[in-house]
Motif scaffolding. Sequence first.
Motif, PDB file in Angstrom:
ATOM      1  N   SER A  99     -13.681  -5.804  -1.275  1.00  0.00           N
ATOM      2  CA  SER A  99     -12.623  -5.036  -1.931  1.00  0.00           C
ATOM      3  C   SER A  99     -13.000  -4.677  -3.365  1.00  0.00           C
ATOM      4  O   SER A  99     -12.762  -3.554  -3.812  1.00  0.00           O
ATOM      5  CB  SER A  99     -11.287  -5.780  -1.884  1.00  0.00           C
ATOM      6  N   ASP A 100     -13.619  -5.626  -4.084  1.00  0.00           N
ATOM      7  CA  ASP A 100     -14.060  -5.339  -5.455  1.00  0.00           C
ATOM      8  C   ASP A 100     -15.127  -4.245  -5.478  1.00  0.00           C
ATOM      9  O   ASP A 100     -15.090  -3.340  -6.317  1.00  0.00           O
ATOM     10  CB  ASP A 100     -14.644  -6.592  -6.116  1.00  0.00           C
ATOM     11  N   LYS A 157     -13.592  -0.728  -4.546  1.00  0.00           N
ATOM     12  CA  LYS A 157     -12.824  -0.153  -5.654  1.00  0.00           C
ATOM     13  C   LYS A 157     -13.743   0.281  -6.787  1.00  0.00           C
ATOM     14  O   LYS A 157     -13.571   1.370  -7.358  1.00  0.00           O
ATOM     15  CB  LYS A 157     -11.784  -1.152  -6.164  1.00  0.00           C
ATOM     16  N   ARG A 187     -15.501   3.468  -5.736  1.00  0.00           N
ATOM     17  CA  ARG A 187     -14.545   4.586  -5.691  1.00  0.00           C
ATOM     18  C   ARG A 187     -14.250   5.093  -7.095  1.00  0.00           C
ATOM     19  O   ARG A 187     -14.293   6.303  -7.355  1.00  0.00           O
ATOM     20  CB  ARG A 187     -13.245   4.148  -5.004  1.00  0.00           C
ATOM     21  N   GLN A 227      -7.675   6.965  -4.114  1.00  0.00           N
ATOM     22  CA  GLN A 227      -7.630   6.412  -2.763  1.00  0.00           C
ATOM     23  C   GLN A 227      -7.383   7.520  -1.739  1.00  0.00           C
ATOM     24  O   GLN A 227      -7.981   7.527  -0.666  1.00  0.00           O
ATOM     25  CB  GLN A 227      -6.537   5.347  -2.648  1.00  0.00           C
ATOM     26  N   TYR A 232      -7.968  -2.413   2.080  1.00  0.00           N
ATOM     27  CA  TYR A 232      -9.315  -2.928   1.788  1.00  0.00           C
ATOM     28  C   TYR A 232      -9.406  -3.354   0.327  1.00  0.00           C
ATOM     29  O   TYR A 232      -9.929  -4.416   0.016  1.00  0.00           O
ATOM     30  CB  TYR A 232     -10.394  -1.873   2.059  1.00  0.00           C
ATOM     31  N   GLU A 233      -8.884  -2.526  -0.563  1.00  0.00           N
ATOM     32  CA  GLU A 233      -9.002  -2.810  -1.998  1.00  0.00           C
ATOM     33  C   GLU A 233      -8.134  -3.993  -2.434  1.00  0.00           C
ATOM     34  O   GLU A 233      -8.424  -4.637  -3.426  1.00  0.00           O
ATOM     35  CB  GLU A 233      -8.672  -1.572  -2.820  1.00  0.00           C
ATOM     36  N   SER A 234      -7.071  -4.271  -1.718  1.00  0.00           N
ATOM     37  CA  SER A 234      -6.215  -5.404  -2.073  1.00  0.00           C
ATOM     38  C   SER A 234      -6.539  -6.650  -1.246  1.00  0.00           C
ATOM     39  O   SER A 234      -5.801  -7.630  -1.287  1.00  0.00           O
ATOM     40  CB  SER A 234      -4.741  -5.028  -1.913  1.00  0.00           C
TER      41      SER A 234
END
Length: 148
Positions: free
Chosen positions: A5-6, A9, A12, A19, A36-38
């Motif tokens: 996730s890190d 992000k 991105r 998102q 995914y990011e959280s």
Amino acid sequence: MKTFSDRLKHARLLRGHTQEELARLARISQSAIGSYESSLRQSSRSARKLAQVLKVELEWLETGKGSMELPLDGYDLSNTLPPANVAEPSQRAGRKPRPQAPWPFPNISPSHFDALTQDERNMLEALVQTYIETAQARRSLKPRRKQN
């Protein structure tokens, strides 16, 4: 960055995508990107698409191992793109340029395309253009059903 996730992000944001943009380009839902990011979802089968869109190494995105950036000798298809204003309308002033789409052919590797000569690429482009024009013309000729 320890987690998928890190890394997702980070990549991105580094590439300047929201998102929503990333989801559209990768053809997955925005809620999946958010999950995914959280860390509500772990890395998925979508990781390959996400890596392509973000132009990062798949192994780095999935595991954190290796380099994030693709090698310099990676696929550069910029010389195969049409001249400006041929395929895409010109950008309006003050608008961010659209990111490039991921590789569109799941059964053809970029290395096979790169191996083509310029004449073969031109022939392939003409073939695809003819196919698209024919498909669009056929759609417009289909008889419409009468509605009662």
